[in-house]
Structures are given as structure tokens and as C-alpha cells.
Design a protein around this motif. Structure first.
Motif, PDB file in Angstrom:
ATOM      1  N   HIS B 251      30.731-104.806  18.308  1.00  0.00           N
ATOM      2  CA  HIS B 251      31.272-105.266  19.593  1.00  0.00           C
ATOM      3  C   HIS B 251      30.137-105.534  20.577  1.00  0.00           C
ATOM      4  CE1 HIS B 251      35.588-105.095  19.344  1.00  0.00           C
ATOM      5  NE2 HIS B 251      35.583-103.879  18.838  1.00  0.00           N
ATOM      6  N   LEU B 252      29.291-104.528  20.763  1.00  0.00           N
ATOM      7  CA  LEU B 252      28.252-104.660  21.784  1.00  0.00           C
ATOM      8  C   LEU B 252      27.316-105.811  21.447  1.00  0.00           C
ATOM      9  CD1 LEU B 252      27.480-100.898  22.420  1.00  0.00           C
ATOM     10  CD2 LEU B 252      28.596-102.499  23.964  1.00  0.00           C
ATOM     11  N   PHE B 253      26.969-105.914  20.172  1.00  0.00           N
ATOM     12  CA  PHE B 253      26.046-106.986  19.796  1.00  0.00           C
ATOM     13  C   PHE B 253      26.653-108.350  20.093  1.00  0.00           C
ATOM     14  CE2 PHE B 253      24.249-110.104  16.897  1.00  0.00           C
ATOM     15  CZ  PHE B 253      22.908-109.940  17.165  1.00  0.00           C
ATOM     16  N   TRP B 254      27.913-108.542  19.724  1.00  0.00           N
ATOM     17  CA  TRP B 254      28.494-109.877  19.891  1.00  0.00           C
ATOM     18  C   TRP B 254      28.965-110.141  21.319  1.00  0.00           C
ATOM     19  CZ3 TRP B 254      27.072-113.437  16.783  1.00  0.00           C
ATOM     20  CH2 TRP B 254      26.798-113.136  15.441  1.00  0.00           C
ATOM     21  N   ILE B 255      29.153-109.073  22.115  1.00  0.00           N
ATOM     22  CA  ILE B 255      29.449-109.307  23.538  1.00  0.00           C
ATOM     23  C   ILE B 255      28.297-110.090  24.147  1.00  0.00           C
ATOM     24  CG2 ILE B 255      29.601-108.180  25.800  1.00  0.00           C
ATOM     25  CD1 ILE B 255      31.275-105.994  24.464  1.00  0.00           C
ATOM     26  N   TYR B 256      27.094-109.821  23.664  1.00  0.00           N
ATOM     27  CA  TYR B 256      25.988-110.688  24.080  1.00  0.00           C
ATOM     28  C   TYR B 256      25.905-111.933  23.224  1.00  0.00           C
ATOM     29  CZ  TYR B 256      21.323-112.696  24.126  1.00  0.00           C
ATOM     30  OH  TYR B 256      20.282-113.572  24.172  1.00  0.00           O
ATOM     31  N   SER B 257      25.957-111.764  21.918  1.00  0.00           N
ATOM     32  CA  SER B 257      25.482-112.853  21.067  1.00  0.00           C
ATOM     33  C   SER B 257      26.459-114.002  20.974  1.00  0.00           C
ATOM     34  CB  SER B 257      25.140-112.339  19.676  1.00  0.00           C
ATOM     35  OG  SER B 257      24.038-111.476  19.786  1.00  0.00           O
ATOM     36  N   HIS B 258      27.747-113.772  21.235  1.00  0.00           N
ATOM     37  CA  HIS B 258      28.536-114.988  21.332  1.00  0.00           C
ATOM     38  C   HIS B 258      28.226-115.754  22.617  1.00  0.00           C
ATOM     39  CE1 HIS B 258      31.067-118.191  20.315  1.00  0.00           C
ATOM     40  NE2 HIS B 258      31.330-118.224  21.595  1.00  0.00           N
ATOM     41  N   PRO B 259      28.289-115.129  23.800  1.00  0.00           N
ATOM     42  CA  PRO B 259      27.833-115.879  24.983  1.00  0.00           C
ATOM     43  C   PRO B 259      26.453-116.492  24.775  1.00  0.00           C
ATOM     44  CG  PRO B 259      28.854-113.848  25.673  1.00  0.00           C
ATOM     45  CD  PRO B 259      28.798-113.797  24.172  1.00  0.00           C
ATOM     46  N   ALA B 260      25.612-115.813  23.995  1.00  0.00           N
ATOM     47  CA  ALA B 260      24.275-116.368  23.765  1.00  0.00           C
ATOM     48  C   ALA B 260      24.340-117.724  23.081  1.00  0.00           C
ATOM     49  CB  ALA B 260      23.438-115.406  22.937  1.00  0.00           C
ATOM     50  N   VAL B 261      25.348-117.930  22.230  1.00  0.00           N
ATOM     51  CA  VAL B 261      25.407-119.256  21.617  1.00  0.00           C
ATOM     52  C   VAL B 261      25.700-120.310  22.686  1.00  0.00           C
ATOM     53  CG1 VAL B 261      26.147-118.278  19.419  1.00  0.00           C
ATOM     54  CG2 VAL B 261      27.841-119.321  20.897  1.00  0.00           C
ATOM     55  N   TYR B 262      26.293-119.881  23.792  1.00  0.00           N
ATOM     56  CA  TYR B 262      26.482-120.840  24.884  1.00  0.00           C
ATOM     57  C   TYR B 262      25.232-120.976  25.736  1.00  0.00           C
ATOM     58  CZ  TYR B 262      31.043-120.963  23.046  1.00  0.00           C
ATOM     59  OH  TYR B 262      32.072-121.118  22.160  1.00  0.00           O
ATOM     60  N   ILE B 263      24.398-119.920  25.724  1.00  0.00           N
ATOM     61  CA  ILE B 263      23.083-120.108  26.349  1.00  0.00           C
ATOM     62  C   ILE B 263      22.371-121.235  25.617  1.00  0.00           C
ATOM     63  CG2 ILE B 263      20.826-119.077  26.783  1.00  0.00           C
ATOM     64  CD1 ILE B 263      22.115-116.387  26.989  1.00  0.00           C
ATOM     65  N   MET B 264      22.573-121.269  24.303  1.00  0.00           N
ATOM     66  CA  MET B 264      21.884-122.295  23.525  1.00  0.00           C
ATOM     67  C   MET B 264      22.520-123.666  23.753  1.00  0.00           C
ATOM     68  SD  MET B 264      22.168-120.288  19.948  1.00  0.00           S
ATOM     69  CE  MET B 264      21.963-118.533  19.866  1.00  0.00           C
ATOM     70  N   ILE B 265      23.838-123.706  23.676  1.00  0.00           N
ATOM     71  CA  ILE B 265      24.460-125.026  23.560  1.00  0.00           C
ATOM     72  C   ILE B 265      24.718-125.672  24.921  1.00  0.00           C
ATOM     73  CG2 ILE B 265      26.922-124.422  23.513  1.00  0.00           C
ATOM     74  CD1 ILE B 265      25.226-126.814  21.104  1.00  0.00           C
ATOM     75  N   LEU B 266      24.953-124.890  25.975  1.00  0.00           N
ATOM     76  CA  LEU B 266      25.268-125.536  27.260  1.00  0.00           C
ATOM     77  C   LEU B 266      24.151-126.453  27.755  1.00  0.00           C
ATOM     78  CD1 LEU B 266      27.209-122.898  29.380  1.00  0.00           C
ATOM     79  CD2 LEU B 266      28.037-125.113  28.619  1.00  0.00           C
ATOM     80  N   PRO B 267      22.911-125.984  27.825  1.00  0.00           N
ATOM     81  CA  PRO B 267      21.867-126.916  28.272  1.00  0.00           C
ATOM     82  C   PRO B 267      21.686-128.072  27.300  1.00  0.00           C
ATOM     83  CG  PRO B 267      20.925-124.757  27.756  1.00  0.00           C
ATOM     84  CD  PRO B 267      22.388-124.620  27.608  1.00  0.00           C
ATOM     85  N   ALA B 268      21.984-127.826  26.014  1.00  0.00           N
ATOM     86  CA  ALA B 268      21.905-128.933  25.062  1.00  0.00           C
ATOM     87  C   ALA B 268      22.928-129.999  25.434  1.00  0.00           C
ATOM     88  CB  ALA B 268      22.165-128.426  23.646  1.00  0.00           C
ATOM     89  N   MET B 269      24.140-129.550  25.770  1.00  0.00           N
ATOM     90  CA  MET B 269      25.162-130.494  26.222  1.00  0.00           C
ATOM     91  C   MET B 269      24.724-131.183  27.507  1.00  0.00           C
ATOM     92  SD  MET B 269      28.430-128.085  25.689  1.00  0.00           S
ATOM     93  CE  MET B 269      29.525-128.238  24.282  1.00  0.00           C
ATOM     94  N   GLY B 270      24.044-130.430  28.364  1.00  0.00           N
ATOM     95  CA  GLY B 270      23.577-130.996  29.616  1.00  0.00           C
ATOM     96  C   GLY B 270      22.585-132.120  29.382  1.00  0.00           C
TER      97      GLY B 270
END
Ligand code: HEM
Ligand SMILES: [Cu+2]
Lengths: 94, 537
Positions: B251-270
Motif C-alpha cells: 500500500h505505502l509503496f504504491w500510494i507513492y508509485s502510482h501517482p509517480a507514474v503521473y509525475i512521469m506522464i503529465l509533463p510528457a503530455m504537456g
């Protein structure tokens, strides 16, 4: 940056807050001695929330900040709460 | 802002001679543009290492049985590959390189809000990278847990975990500080008249990303500290033998690591949202919908982490909840795709390299996203979880999404960053070779996963052989394409034709300053009028 007001908080306020923080810390240690079952985590979180509330409002000057900053902090707290609630959807139904 | 009378206005940031000389002029510079290049070269170095490890894995998988390494080495290689690629490349990638370089330029500022903190973030990045590498070079055995550091194995294994875990922790700090810097910069340093709804889309995605960096990263930080404490002192948070819960780790790991995939992809979309209007010479379609979907992704993305844990033994109620939430997050992503396509409709399209990268981005991102729905549905995930299918999914999204967008961005902003044009023919050749290699490398993994080939094994059954050969060949083609791209860019940065101020006729503010930009970006801070906007063609 010139037109922002500066608030001077008296030292006494800071000392009272510090005392409150120390008190809450002791309480949160004491409470672990009582058998609360499933509420142990809740108790720990309540004390932690009270403490962070004090730190945010006084030490971090949220009390004197512009409303939009307070709204942002409130939003963060909502996200945090939602994350905790969703995590417990697992624990309560397992 | 302090007075800047000593800094000449006509000297580019590359030529500027400050207090220090040589390398020191770079590693002590607080200029956001120099820091961006520092990040770029460090990320490229690490990327080179990561690619070599990836190629080694593919070579091992060219035939069943042991080819070039055994099980333990393979475990170490995929772990270090994953840690490098995720924590050192795709997470900092676009924000630290293009965000740093372009955010101040695009919003009409002279620098980020805290330039020294910005440089400090880079030092933290380097420190984290050195720690991770030291876990490989010293101690008894390289980390072998996978990049996810799952408990209980991560505190049981005899390999050298602590430096790697601490390294990831330090890298997280770098990320938090960058996020903080960007939030303050966007709130306080936008050019006069640039209201929120006039801010270009790339800064908008950086804003969404920055909030995730700031709020989610501390969670993984604490989690990694807990794993270390479990390892050293046996505190019993995750250890079932001491009453701990290993699923809590997930739980704790993915509470970060799923949002982290949006850290990756949001600026890419930008970045894609900047490239498409420029090469269609058209106002972006549905500006507000894109902004709203950015914020929606950043927000809903916090609540879907459990889709990585469907088979972990969490409660059925939690499984349903996470599955529904996961399907919700697909909606804003799809909105963006429709908006990009509508932007191109009836535009006057210029078939330049960045545009090709943007097109292939949409293509691979769609495949990645749709395969994500297969994984987000409970019934199908049980079949393909922990198989090569998942590996295909996240490479399509993370490499196809973030990587392709990075290449789109570098080919788009290269003239601005280095003041020279690149050789367009070679750039296009590199793109097509890379793209073909990419598809040959990862598409077979969808098939292999559906057939039941598990991930993270150095060996496989004979029936999986032919698809694996195709995949390994693909890895060679893709690397060849990568070499063409990188060599072309390096040569062009040195000796390409001098680039004009605005080679693509872009309408955002970075195209109003000389290429490469002067040290202080703008002689006078630009002012946005009533009618100005980022995409007024
Ligand atoms: C519509 C969008 C998406 C959906 C529905 C989705 C769904 C999923 C699911 C359910 C898994 C877990 C599969 C399993 O282990 O059984 C997964 C894995 C993964 N996804 Fe996605 N995903 C989406 C988009 C993304 C994006 C945008 C990224 C990154 C930028 C991403 C990166 C990853 C990574 C890195 C993993 C693998 C983690 C690991 O186990 O090592 N996904 N995805
Ligand atoms: Cu996820």
C-alpha cells in the motif's frame, strides 16, 4: 513582496504552543498503554493531527496567511484523509 | 529580484563568463538553463547504463536456459535497471530537464523562484545516483528485489539493499524540492497579465506534477525508512513474524508509485500539448478541457494505487473500489488524446521530426493505456499480473509515453537550447528506426504474457522462444535508432546551422527570446495584454 503585512507573534504564544506539543507527545505515548484494539491507530492519528494543526497554524503562520494558501492546505488534508480511508477499505474488509 | 546591471543582455547563457571557469561554471551555476543541462547530461549518462542493462537482459532471453548470466545476476540486473530507469530517468526526466529550462521562459520569468534550491536538487540527484551505484559496486551482492523493494524479501535478502534504498530516498528529496520550486515559481513569477487560463499547457502540467512530487514522494520516503529500520532493527511493521503486515508495504509503496507514474506522464503530455499546436499552426483545441484533465489526472491518480495489488490478498471490497477508480482515471487521459487530434484537424501541418515523435507518442500511449484497462479489470488482471504483459504495458506507457515525449521535446526545443539546428534527415531516420525497434521489442511481450510467460525470470519454456527472438532483435534495432538520434544531436549541437529565434513559428514566450537565450532570459519582463494568449495563430 512589499505590500504584504508582517505579523509579529509574541514569544509567549510560541511557548504555549510548544508546551501543548510536548503535552500531546506525552499523551500519545501514554495512550499506547491502554488497550484500545482497533482504535489504536485512530488515537495515534488524532494526536498527530492535533499537533500538526498547531504547527501549521502558528509556527508556519497559516493563521495569518492569504485564504488561498489555507485552501491549498485544506485540500492537501482532504487528499490525505481520502488516502487513509481508502487504505482502510482493505483492512476493515479483509 | 536583485539588480542585474552587471549581466550583459546580449550574451547567451552558454557563452556567459561568470565568476567561475570550466566545469565549475556549470556545477556552481544557479541559472535554471545551465541546471537543466546538468540534469540532461547526468540523466543521459544514467540512461546509457540503464540501456546496457536492458540489452543484457534481452540477450539473456534470446534463448531458454542460461545464455550470458544466471538467475542471481539476472535478478540484480532487472533490479538495477528498474531503479535507474524509474527513479533517475523517467521521474526527473521532463520536469528537471525541460521544466527547468522552459518553465521560466514560458511564463516570462528570469529564473525559478529559488535558484539555489534548484542547484541543490541537482546535487541531491547526483548523491542519490552515487548511492545506488555504490550498492552495486560494494558490499555482498547487488540488490535483487526488483525496483519495488517489496517486503518481506527486501528486509530478508542478504544483498546490499541499504545504499540502494537510501539512494532512492535521496532521489525523492531532489524530486520534492523541484516540485516545491515549481509550485512557487508558477504562483509568483508569471508575467503580468498571464492569468491562470493564459498559461501555456506545459507549465500547467508541471504544476500538476509538482503537487504530486510534493505530496506523494514523502510517503515513499517514510516507507523506505521503515524498510531500512525493519532490516536493521526488526521493528515489526512489515514483518509478519513480528506481527507486521507485508501488504501494508505494498500500500505505502504504491500510494507513492502510482501517482509517480503521473509525475512521469503529465509533463510528457504537456510537451506533446505544445508540439501539436505548433506543428499544426492552430490554437490548441479545448485548452480548458486539457487543463481540467491535467488536474483531474493529478487528483484521481492519488486514489488508484491498489490496482497494483489485486493479487496480493487485499480485501475484495478494496479490489472493487480500486478497479472502479482505475477506470475513472482513464477518462481524462482519453480527453487529452481527443483534444490533440482535434487540434490537428484542418491545421496546416508541418511534417517535422517533433511532430513525428508526437504522432508516435499518441500511438504507443493509446496501446499502453488500453492495455492498462485489461490490467485494471479484476478478472483479466488475475491472468496477466506478473507476466510479460505487464512489462509490455508499462514500457508502452513509460518508455513509449515519457521516452517518446522526451524525444519530441528535445527535437522541438533543441534549437532554443543550443542555438543550432539539427540535421532533419538523420533525425527522421533515427525516429523511424527507433520506432520500428520499439514495436518489435515490446509488442511480443503482450503475446508472451497472454501465453503465460512470467516476468522477472532469466529462463523460459521452449514454447516462448520465437517471440523472444523477435523481441531481442527489436532491442538491437531500437538501440541502433537511439545511437543515430544521439549522435545526430551531439554533432548538431557542435556544428549545426545557426538556429533563428523562432524556427517553428511557435507562439509561446520562449520563442520571443534569442536562441540560445541570454542569461537573464528577458531584457524586460513581457506583459500579456487582454488579447494575448499562448496559442494565438
Ligand atoms: C489508462 C491508464 C492506465 C491504467 C488503467 C493502468 C493500469 C495498470 C495496472 C492495473 C497495473 C498493474 C498490473 C499488474 O501488476 O498486474 C499497471 C502497471 C504499471 N503501470 Fe499502468 N495503467 C495506466 C497508465 C499508466 C501510466 C500513465 C503509467 C506511467 C507513466 C503507467 C505505469 C505503470 C507501471 C510502471 C506499472 C508496473 C509496475 C510494476 O509492477 O513494476 N501506467 N498499470
Ligand atoms: Cu498504477
Amino acid at each position: 513582496m512589499q505590500n504584504e503585512k508582517h505579523h509579529i507573534v509574541p514569544y509567549s504564544t510560541y511557548i504555549i504552543i510548544l508546551a501543548a506539543l510536548v503535552l500531546f507527545t506525552f499523551l500519545s505515548i501514554e495512550v499506547t498503554g491502554i488497550e484500545l484494539g482497533g482504535l489504536t491507530v485512530a488515537a495515534a492519528l488524532i494526536f498527530a493531527s492535533l499537533k500538526s494543526y498547531l504547527v501549521l497554524t502558528y509556527f508556519m503562520h497559516l493563521k495569518f496567511d492569504k485564504p488561498y494558501i489555507r485552501i491549498m492546505v485544506g485540500f492537501v488534508i482532504l487528499v490525505f484523509l481520502a488516502v487513509i480511508i481508502i487504505t482502510f477499505i482493505d483492512y476493515f474488509f479483509r | 529580484m536583485q539588480a542585474s546591471s552587471q549581466i550583459p543582455h546580449d550574451v547567451s547563457y552558454l557563452d556567459y563568463k561568470g565568476k567561475y571557469k570550466g566545469l565549475l561554471a556549470w556545477i556552481l551555476s544557479t541559472d535554471h538553463k545551465r541546471i537543466a543541462l546538468l540534469y540532461m547530461f547526468s540523466i543521459m549518462t544514467m540512461f546509457f547504463v540503464g540501456v546496457c542493462l536492458g540489452l543484457a537482459m534481452k540477450l539473456e532471453l534470446i534463448a531458454p536456459g542460461k545464455t550470458i548470466m544466471g538467475a542471481q545476476d539476472y535478478n540484480a540486473v532487472f533490479t538495477v535497471h528498474g531503479v535507474i530507469m524509474i527513479f533517475m530517468i523517467v521521474i526527473p526526466g521532463l520536469p528537471a530537464v525541460f521544466g527547468n529550462f522552459l518553465l521560466p521562459l514560458m511564463i516570462g520569468a528570469k529564473d525559478v523562484a529559488f535558484p539555489k534550491l534548484n542547484l541543490f536538487s541537482w546535487y541531491l540527484y547526483i548523491a542519490g545516483a552515487i548511492l545506488v551505484i555504490s550498492s552495486v559496486l560494494f558490499g555482498d551482492g547487488s540488490p535483487d528485489t526488483g525496483w519495488t523493494f517489496y517486503a518481506p524479501y527486501s528486509f530478508r535478502t542478504g544483498t546490499n539493499m541499504l545504499p540502494a534504498i537510501f539512494g532512492a530516498f535521496v532521489l525523492g528529496f531532489s524530486s520534492i524540492l523541484t516540485g516545491l520550486n515549481f509550485i512557487v515559481t508558477i504562483h509568483r513569477l508569471r508575467a503580468p497579465g498571464m492569468t491562470w487560463t493564459k498559461m501555456p499547457l506545459f507549465p500547467w502540467t508541471l504544476y500538476g506534477t509538482a503537487w504530486i512530487q510534493l505530496l506523494a514522494t514523502p510517503v515513499v520516503g517514510i516507507t523506505l525508512v521503515l524498510v531500512s529500520l525493519e532490516r536493521i532493527f526488526g521493528i515489526g511493521v512489515f514483518d509478519p513474524a513480528l506481527g507486521g503486515d507485508p501488504i501494508l508495504y505494498q500500500h505505502l509503496f504504491w500510494i507513492y508509485s502510482h501517482p509517480a507514474v503521473y509525475i512521469m506522464i503529465l509533463p510528457a503530455m504537456g510537451a506533446i500539448s505544445e508540439v501539436i499546436p505548433t506543428f499544426s499552426q492552430k490554437h490548441v483545441f479545448g485548452y480548458k478541457a486539457i487543463v481540467a484533465s491535467t488536474l483531474a489526472i493529478a487528483f484521481v491518480g492519488y486514489f488508484v494505487w491498489g490496482h497494483h495489488m489485486f493479487t496480493s490478498g487485499m480485501s475484495g471490497t478494496a479490489q472493487y473500489t480500486f478497479s472502479i477508480l482505475t477506470f475513472l482515471v482513464a477518462i481524462p487521459s482519453a480527453i487529452k488524446v481527443f483534444n490533440w487530434i482535434s487540434t490537428m484537424y484542418k491545421g496546416s501541418i508541418a511534417l517535422e521530426t517533433p511532430f513525428f515523435w508526437a504522432m508516435s507518442f499518441i500511438f504507443v500511449f493509446m496501446i499502453g493505456g488500453l492495455s492498462g484497462l485489461v490490467l485494471g479489470a479484476l478478472a483479466t488482471d488475475v491472468y496477466v499480473h506478473d507476466t510479460a504483459f505487464v512489462v509490455a504495458h508499462f514500457h508502452f506507457i513509460v518508455f513509449g509515453g515519457v521516452g517518446f515525449s522526451f524525444f519530441a521535446a528535445i527535437h522541438y526545443w533543441f534549437p532554443k537550447m543550443f542555438g543550432r539546428m539539427y540535421d532533419k534527415t538523420w533525425a527522421n531516420v533515427g525516429w523511424i528506426v527507433f520506432f520500428i525497434g520499439f514495436l518489435a521489442l515490446y509488442t511480443p511481450m503482450f503475446y508472451l504474457g497472454m501465453q503465460g510467460m512470467p516476468r522477472r525470470y532469466y529462463d523460459y519454456l521452449e514454447q516462448f522462444h520465437s517471440a523472444n527472438i523477435l523481441s531481442t532483435l527489436g532491442s538491437w534495432v531500437m538501440t541502433f535508432g537511439l545511437a543515430i538520434i544521439v549522435i545526430n544531436l551531439f554533432r548538431s549541437a557542435k556544428s549545426g546551422a545557426i538556429a533563428p529565434e523562432n524556427p517553428w513559428n511557435g507562439k509561446t514566450l520562449e520563442w520571443t527570446v534569442p536562441s540560445p537565450p541570454p542569461v537573464e532570459n528577458f531584457d524586460d519582463i513581457p506583459v500579456y495584454g487582454e488579447k494575448d494568449g499562448p496559442y494565438e495563430y
